[in-house]
Write a protein that holds these residues in place. Structure first.
Motif, PDB file in Angstrom:
ATOM      1  N   ARG A 121       0.898  -1.272   0.089  1.00  0.00           N
ATOM      2  CA  ARG A 121       0.126   0.198  -0.142  1.00  0.00           C
ATOM      3  C   ARG A 121       0.511   1.772  -0.144  1.00  0.00           C
ATOM      4  O   ARG A 121       0.609   1.797  -0.760  1.00  0.00           O
ATOM      5  N   LEU A 122       1.487   1.175   0.568  1.00  0.00           N
ATOM      6  CA  LEU A 122       2.936   2.726   0.828  1.00  0.00           C
ATOM      7  C   LEU A 122       3.553   2.771  -0.291  1.00  0.00           C
ATOM      8  O   LEU A 122       3.847   3.863  -0.487  1.00  0.00           O
ATOM      9  N   ILE A 123       4.254   1.903  -1.168  1.00  0.00           N
ATOM     10  CA  ILE A 123       4.331   1.462  -2.728  1.00  0.00           C
ATOM     11  C   ILE A 123       3.563   2.283  -3.596  1.00  0.00           C
ATOM     12  O   ILE A 123       3.581   2.766  -4.306  1.00  0.00           O
ATOM     13  N   MET A 124       1.866   1.816  -4.017  1.00  0.00           N
ATOM     14  CA  MET A 124       0.436   2.049  -4.895  1.00  0.00           C
ATOM     15  C   MET A 124       0.589   3.873  -3.885  1.00  0.00           C
ATOM     16  O   MET A 124       0.241   4.193  -5.110  1.00  0.00           O
ATOM     17  N   ALA A 125       1.570   4.511  -2.872  1.00  0.00           N
ATOM     18  CA  ALA A 125       0.976   5.680  -2.504  1.00  0.00           C
ATOM     19  C   ALA A 125       1.867   6.855  -3.360  1.00  0.00           C
ATOM     20  O   ALA A 125       2.177   7.901  -2.605  1.00  0.00           O
ATOM     21  N   THR A 126       3.436   5.933  -3.816  1.00  0.00           N
ATOM     22  CA  THR A 126       4.178   6.591  -4.046  1.00  0.00           C
ATOM     23  C   THR A 126       4.593   6.718  -5.888  1.00  0.00           C
ATOM     24  O   THR A 126       3.465   6.011  -6.277  1.00  0.00           O
ATOM     25  N   PRO A 127       5.546   7.978  -6.201  1.00  0.00           N
ATOM     26  CA  PRO A 127       5.597   7.869  -7.858  1.00  0.00           C
ATOM     27  C   PRO A 127       6.361   5.555  -8.253  1.00  0.00           C
ATOM     28  O   PRO A 127       5.974   5.698  -9.494  1.00  0.00           O
ATOM     29  N   ALA A 128       6.398   5.462  -7.248  1.00  0.00           N
ATOM     30  CA  ALA A 128       6.982   4.091  -7.973  1.00  0.00           C
ATOM     31  C   ALA A 128       6.015   3.429  -8.349  1.00  0.00           C
ATOM     32  O   ALA A 128       6.105   2.314  -8.786  1.00  0.00           O
ATOM     33  N   ALA A 129       4.402   3.615  -8.177  1.00  0.00           N
ATOM     34  CA  ALA A 129       3.868   3.547  -8.514  1.00  0.00           C
ATOM     35  C   ALA A 129       3.535   2.923  -9.785  1.00  0.00           C
ATOM     36  O   ALA A 129       3.162   1.881 -10.679  1.00  0.00           O
ATOM     37  N   GLY A 130       4.259   3.909 -10.661  1.00  0.00           N
ATOM     38  CA  GLY A 130       3.536   3.745 -12.165  1.00  0.00           C
ATOM     39  C   GLY A 130       5.082   3.089 -12.745  1.00  0.00           C
ATOM     40  O   GLY A 130       5.311   2.685 -14.115  1.00  0.00           O
ATOM     41  N   ALA A 131       5.822   2.550 -11.778  1.00  0.00           N
ATOM     42  CA  ALA A 131       7.037   2.322 -12.132  1.00  0.00           C
ATOM     43  C   ALA A 131       7.500   0.131 -11.244  1.00  0.00           C
ATOM     44  O   ALA A 131       8.794   0.531 -10.949  1.00  0.00           O
ATOM     45  N   LEU A 132       6.534   0.179 -11.120  1.00  0.00           N
ATOM     46  CA  LEU A 132       6.075  -1.798 -10.398  1.00  0.00           C
ATOM     47  C   LEU A 132       7.789  -2.830 -10.641  1.00  0.00           C
ATOM     48  O   LEU A 132       8.172  -2.892 -10.050  1.00  0.00           O
ATOM     49  N   GLU A 133       7.750  -2.726 -12.071  1.00  0.00           N
ATOM     50  CA  GLU A 133       8.872  -3.308 -12.478  1.00  0.00           C
ATOM     51  C   GLU A 133      10.584  -2.892 -12.378  1.00  0.00           C
ATOM     52  O   GLU A 133      11.065  -4.149 -11.283  1.00  0.00           O
ATOM     53  N   GLN A 134      10.411  -2.250 -12.081  1.00  0.00           N
ATOM     54  CA  GLN A 134      11.566  -1.656 -11.821  1.00  0.00           C
ATOM     55  C   GLN A 134      11.780  -1.669 -10.710  1.00  0.00           C
ATOM     56  O   GLN A 134      13.302  -1.434 -10.252  1.00  0.00           O
ATOM     57  N   THR A 135      10.951  -0.782  -9.754  1.00  0.00           N
ATOM     58  CA  THR A 135      11.280  -1.097  -8.251  1.00  0.00           C
ATOM     59  C   THR A 135      11.354  -2.297  -8.028  1.00  0.00           C
ATOM     60  O   THR A 135      12.156  -2.820  -7.407  1.00  0.00           O
ATOM     61  N   GLY A 136      10.846  -3.381  -8.621  1.00  0.00           N
ATOM     62  CA  GLY A 136      10.744  -5.256  -7.592  1.00  0.00           C
ATOM     63  C   GLY A 136      11.899  -5.355  -8.506  1.00  0.00           C
ATOM     64  O   GLY A 136      12.938  -5.753  -7.417  1.00  0.00           O
ATOM     65  N   ASN A 137      13.037  -4.896  -9.064  1.00  0.00           N
ATOM     66  CA  ASN A 137      14.441  -5.133  -9.757  1.00  0.00           C
ATOM     67  C   ASN A 137      14.906  -4.585  -9.070  1.00  0.00           C
ATOM     68  O   ASN A 137      15.719  -5.395  -8.395  1.00  0.00           O
ATOM     69  N   VAL A 138      14.774  -3.208  -8.372  1.00  0.00           N
ATOM     70  CA  VAL A 138      15.529  -2.495  -7.944  1.00  0.00           C
ATOM     71  C   VAL A 138      15.646  -3.787  -5.789  1.00  0.00           C
ATOM     72  O   VAL A 138      17.222  -3.858  -5.807  1.00  0.00           O
TER      73      VAL A 138
END
Length: 657
Positions: free
Chosen positions: A182-199
Motif C-alpha cells: 500500500r505504501l508503494i502504491m501511494a508513491t511515484p514508484a507505483a508507475g514503475a513497479l517492475e523497475q522498483t521490484g528489480n531494484v
C-alpha cells in the motif's frame, strides 16, 4: 541478461565463500589432537538445548533479543534459499506447494522478518546507548546490523511489489508486506513497479551474497562455528587439566598456536564477542590486565597471522617462525601479567553462550612460562621451593602438620578399621584461623559417630595451586607420591574441608589411576543431617547469615545446595544470598594460585566481594573454603567499623551441637 549475470555472480560468491571458509577452518588443523566425539547423542541433545535453543543466551535479559535474531535467521534461511534457487530457476518457488502450506510459510517469513528488523534496531540502539563492553561500538558491528536490516527491508520491498502487481496474493498471511504494498502504491514508484521490484530484488541479492562472503572475515564467523562448537564442548566440568608427558625433548605448555589443541583454535573462531566472559571475570571487572574476551580474540588473530607462514606443502606451521601467544598485549598475543591475574574461578566459561574454554588455555600458557622459560612472579619462587621440599606452601616442617590436633584424640587412618580418611589439607593443618575449622569439623564428625582417621604428619599437599599456576612437573611428582601413599594405605573414601583439595583428589588424581569417593564436608554434614545421624541441639546463634559460594565447590563441581541446607538446619533460618550467587557467584580472589600472590592492579577482588556481602547487612558471612576464609577475614578487617564475623559452615554446625 540479468538472469545470466545473477548465475555468474552467485557461482563466484559461492566459490569465494567456500574457499574463505576452507582457508579459515583449515588453520584449526594446526592444533594438537584432542578427542571430542564421545557420547554423540548427549552432544546432540546439548547442541539442541544450548545452540539451537539458546538456553544460555536467553538467560540474560538482553539475550532474548539475540535469540529473536538467531531464530529468525534459522527460519529466514529457508526464504533466502528459495530466493537463490528461484534466481536460477524462476519457475521453482514455494508457490508450488499447496496453498495452506504456502500461506503458512509466507506468514512465518513475514513475521520473522519483522521480528528480526525490530531486534536489529534494538541491538543497534543498545550498542550505541549502553554497549556491553568498552569498545563495542565498532564499524563491523554496525555494518553487520545494517546488512541484516537491509535484507529485511529488501524482502518486504520485493514482496510488496509482487502484491501490488498481483503476482502474490495480498492476504492476511502477509500483513507487513501488504502494508508495504500500500505504501508503494501511494508513491511515484507505483508507475514503475517492475523497475522498483528489480531494484529491491538486486539489493537483496547483492547484500545477501556480500553478507555471506563477509562472514568468514568477521567476528560473525561464529554463525558457522558456534553450533558445532557447542556440539564439541567438554561434556564435563573443566575442573581438571591435561596431563603432560615428561620426556626428554618434549615442549611443555603453549606459547604458539600449534601447541594448543584444535578445539582451542575452533573456540577462537566461535567467539561471539558478546562480552559476557569479560563481565563475569573477577580480574577484568576489578581493573586487572586480564580480559578473557580479548585473550580469545588474540588467539584468533595469532592463528591468522601464523597462517601466513604455513608450510605450503605439509600444511604445518614452522615453529621457529610462529608469532608467540604471549607478548606485549598487542595484536595476536596476551600479556604475561594478564595470565597471572586469572583466579581459575571458571566464571568466564559458565557465562559463555557457546562453551568456549578459557581456563585450560590460560593454564597451558602459564605452563610454558613456568616450565620452558622459568618466567613467573617472584613471589612464587618460595611457594614452589616450599612445595617441593616440604610439601606445604609455608615451608613448615612436616612434623608440624599434626600439631593442630595435639589436644584431640584422633586415630590414624587404618584400612578396614576406619571408613573415611579426613584429608585436613595445608590450610587446615598450618593456618591459625583454619585450624579452628579443622577442630570444629572433628567435633561434628565425632557427634555423628563417623568412622574416620587422619594421616597426621604423613599427609602431603594435594598440589592444587602448583598445577593451576602452571608448574605441572612439580604437581606430577606430588600427585604420584600421594597416589602411591593412598593406594598403599587402602584409602577409598575421603573427607575434605577445602574445595581445592576436594576437586584435586576427586578429579585430577583420576588421571593417575586413583578413583576415590571424595566428599566435601558440606556434602557429608548434609547427608548426616538428612539421615538423622546428626541432630542440632539448638539453633546456632549467628544472626543474619549470608553465604559465599566457593568457585571450586560450586562452579567446578556443582555443589550448591549442600552448604545451604546445612546452614538452614543449623541456624533455623533462611540463608541470605548475595547479588551474585551459585553459578554466577563472584570469586574471593584466591583460586588459581592467587592465594600466594599480591594484587598490584585495580581493586582487590576480595574487597569487592566483601562489599557485596556487607550490602546484605549480615552478622555472619559463611564460607566453605579455607582460602575464602582468609580472603574474607582480610577484606572485612579493611572495612572500618565492621563487626561482621566469618565462619565456616562446620563451625556453625558445631555451635548448634
Amino acid at each position: 541478461m540479468e538472469h545470466v549475470i545473477f548465475i555468474a555472480i552467485l557461482s563466484l560468491s559461492l566459490s569465494a565463500f567456500a574457499f574463505s571458509c576452507y582457508r579459515r577452518l583449515a588453520l584449526v588443523s594446526v592444533g594438537k589432537n584432542e578427542y571430542r566425539f564421545d557420547r554423540p547423542l548427549d552432544r546432540l541433545r546439548e547442541m539442541l538445548v544450548y545452540a539451537v535453543g539458546q538456553k544460555r543466551v536467553v538467560s540474560r535479559p538482553f539475550g532474548l533479543n539475540h535469540g529473536v535474531i538467531f531464530w529468525a535467521f534459522l527460519v529466514l534461511a529457508l526464504a533466502n534459499l528459495e530466493f537463490l534457487v528461484s534466481g536460477i530457476f524462476p519457475a521453482v518457488s514455494f508457490a508450488l506447494l499447496p496453498a495452506p502450506l504456502h500461506g503458512a510459510l509466507l506468514f512465518l517469513f513475514d513475521i520473522c522478518s519483522l521480528a528480526a528488523l525490530v531486534a536489529v534496531a534494538v541491538a543497534a540502539l543498545r550498542r550505541t546507548v549502553n554497549p556491553p563492553f568498552e569498545g563495542a561500538r565498532t564499524f563491523e558491528a554496525y555494518l553487520i546490523l545494517s546488512m541484516i536490516a537491509t535484507l529485511m527491508l529488501a524482502y518486504f520491498g520485493v514482496n510488496g511489489v509482487r502484491i501490488a502487481q498481483g503476482m502474490l496474493p495480498g492476504t492476511t498471511a502477509t500483513p507487513v508486506s501488504n502494508l508495504v504494498a500500500r505504501l508503494i502504491m501511494a508513491t511515484p514508484a507505483a508507475g514503475a513497479l517492475e523497475q522498483t521490484g528489480n531494484v529491491f530484488w538486486w539489493i537483496h541479492a547483492v547484500v545477501l551474497l556480500g553478507f555471506m562472503n563477509f562472514l568468514p572475515y568477521s567476528k560473525h564467523m561464529h554463525i558457522l562455528t558456534a553450533i558445532p562448537n557447542v556440539f564439541l564442548r567438554s561434556m564435563g566440568k573443566c575442573n581438571s587439566q591435561e596431563r603432560e608427558a615428561f620426556q626428554e625433548g618434549n615442549s611443555f605448555g603453549a606459547a604458539t598456536v600449534e601447541r594448543l589443541s584444535w578445539k582451542d583454535l575452533l573456540d577462537s573462531f566461535s567467539c561471539t564477542e558478546c562480552g559476557r566472559c569479560q563481565q563475569a571475570c573477577p580480574a577484568s571487572s576489578t581493573g586487572k590486565t586480564l580480559n578473557p574476551r580479548e585473550m580469545i580474540h588474540a588467539i584468533k588473530e595469532n592463528l591468522l597471522q601464523n597462517g601466513a607462514v604455513m608450510d605450503k606443502l605439509s600444511g604445518d606451521l614452522q615453529a621457529e617462525r610462529c608469532v608467540s601467544l604471549i607478548g606485549d598485549g598487542k595484536k595476536g598475543n596476551t600479556k604475561a601479567r594478564a595470565l597471572w591475574s586469572c583466579t581459575s574461578c571458571g566464571a568466564c566459561m559458565e557465562a559463555c553462550p557457546v562453551f568456549i574454554e578459557h581456563l585450560p588455555k590460560i593454564v597451558k600458557m602459564r605452563r610454558h612460562l613456568v616450565q620452558m622459560e622459568a618466567s613467573f612472579p617472584e613471589e612464587l619462587l618460595n611457594l614452589f621451593e616450599n612445595m617441593e621440599q616440604r610439601s606445604n606452601p609455608w615451608g613448615m616442617a612436616p612434623s608440624e602438620r599434626s600439631k593442630w590436633s595435639s589436644q584431640l584424640n584422633l586415630r590414624p587412618f587404618e584400612a578396614g578399621k576406619t571408613e573415611y580418611l579426613l584429608f585436613v589439607g595445608c590450610s587446615g593443618a598450618f593456618d591459625a584461623r583454619n585450624k579452628q575449622v579443622s577442630v570444629a569439623l572433628t567435633r561434628v564428625l565425632d557427634a555423628a559417630g563417623v568412622s574416620y582417621g587422619v594421616l597426621g604428619k604423613e599427609e602431603k599437599c594435594c598440589g592444587d595451586s602448583v598445577r593451576r599456576l602452571g608448574n605441572e612437573y612439580l604437581f606430577d611428582q606430588m600427585a604420584k607420591e600421594t597416589v602411591q601413599q593412598f593406594l598403599s594405605k587402602g584409602v577409598t573414601k575421603v573427607i575434605t574441608q577445602c574445595p581445592h583439595c576436594f576437586t584435586t583428589l576427586k578429579n585430577d588424581y583420576r588421571q593417575y589411576g586413583l578413583e576415590l569417593e571424595v566428599l566435601h564436608h558440606s556434602e557429608l554434614i548434609d547427608r548426616l543431617l538428612r539421615e538423622g545421624k546428626l541432630t542440632p541441639a539448638r539453633s546456632a546463634e549467628t544472626g543474619r547469615v549470608v553465604l559465599h559460594d566457593s568457585c571450586y565447590l560450586g562452579r567446578h563441581n556443582d555443589v550448591y545446595e549442600a552448604p545451604r541446607e546445612v546452614l538452614r538446619k543449623a541456624t533455623g533460618r533462611e540463608v541470605l544470598e548475595m547479588g551474585r550467587n551459585r553459578e554466577n557467584a563472584f570469586c574471593c580472589g584466591a583460586g588459581g594460585g592467587r592465594m600466594w600472590l599480591e594484587e598490584h592492579e585495580g581493586t582487590p577482588i576480595n574487597r569487592s566481594r566483601v562489599q557485596e556481602a556487607l550490602a546484605q547487612q549480615p552478622v555472619t558471612v559463611c564460607v566453605s573454603c579455607p582460602f575464602c576464609m582468609t580472603m574474607f577475614e582480610d577484606g572485612i578487617k579493611e572495612v572500618a567499623g565492621s563487626t561482621t564475623q566469618v565462619k565456616d559452615i562446620a563451625e556453625v554446625v558445631a555451635l548448634s551441637l
